[in-house]
Motif scaffolding. Sequence first.
Motif, mmCIF file in Angstrom:
data_model
loop_
_atom_site.group_PDB
_atom_site.id
_atom_site.type_symbol
_atom_site.label_atom_id
_atom_site.label_comp_id
_atom_site.label_asym_id
_atom_site.label_seq_id
_atom_site.Cartn_x
_atom_site.Cartn_y
_atom_site.Cartn_z
ATOM 1 N N PHE A 1 2.170 1.784 -3.411
ATOM 2 C CA PHE A 1 1.349 2.092 -4.321
ATOM 3 C C PHE A 1 1.213 3.623 -4.144
ATOM 4 O O PHE A 1 1.094 4.627 -5.099
ATOM 5 C CB PHE A 1 -0.317 1.575 -4.316
ATOM 6 N N LYS A 2 0.852 3.993 -3.034
ATOM 7 C CA LYS A 2 0.726 5.528 -2.668
ATOM 8 C C LYS A 2 2.058 6.389 -3.161
ATOM 9 O O LYS A 2 2.017 7.283 -3.503
ATOM 10 C CB LYS A 2 0.570 5.595 -1.240
ATOM 11 N N GLN B 1 -6.444 2.665 -3.145
ATOM 12 C CA GLN B 1 -5.671 1.812 -2.358
ATOM 13 C C GLN B 1 -6.513 1.127 -1.233
ATOM 14 O O GLN B 1 -6.847 1.401 -0.146
ATOM 15 C CB GLN B 1 -4.750 2.724 -1.395
ATOM 16 N N ALA C 1 -4.263 7.155 -4.900
ATOM 17 C CA ALA C 1 -4.071 6.278 -3.759
ATOM 18 C C ALA C 1 -5.258 6.307 -2.935
ATOM 19 O O ALA C 1 -5.766 5.518 -2.496
ATOM 20 C CB ALA C 1 -2.727 6.505 -2.679
ATOM 21 N N GLY D 1 0.723 -1.173 -0.172
ATOM 22 C CA GLY D 1 0.040 -0.050 -0.016
ATOM 23 C C GLY D 1 0.780 1.208 -0.081
ATOM 24 O O GLY D 1 0.556 2.269 -0.702
#
Length: 103
Positions: A29-30, A41, A37, A26
């Motif tokens: 990804f952010k 997310q 996100a 996570g």
Amino acid sequence: MKIKSLMIAGMIGIMSVSAFAKAPYGQKFKAAYPSAAATLQKCTLCHIGTGFKERNDFGRDYAANNYDFKAIEAFDSDVDGFTNLQEITGGTLPGNVDSHPAN
């Protein structure tokens, strides 16, 4: 009573391990897509089903490419005609064929 306490402690331990397991992905990804996100997310970005143990096509591509989101941007993981990057920037799920940017 002691058995119940051990069961509760075990459950807390299992839940905390699963929470830590997804945190790095996570965060990655952010870091890669800060503007996306907030909406994307979530577990369904990479997983299907209710237990979130099985990966969707995007999650499998991500794992197969050394957990590198940038490496799979040009892929169309869910084969819906949109690249993963188009889906991410469009706020849709790149592992779900029913979720894609408006034409």
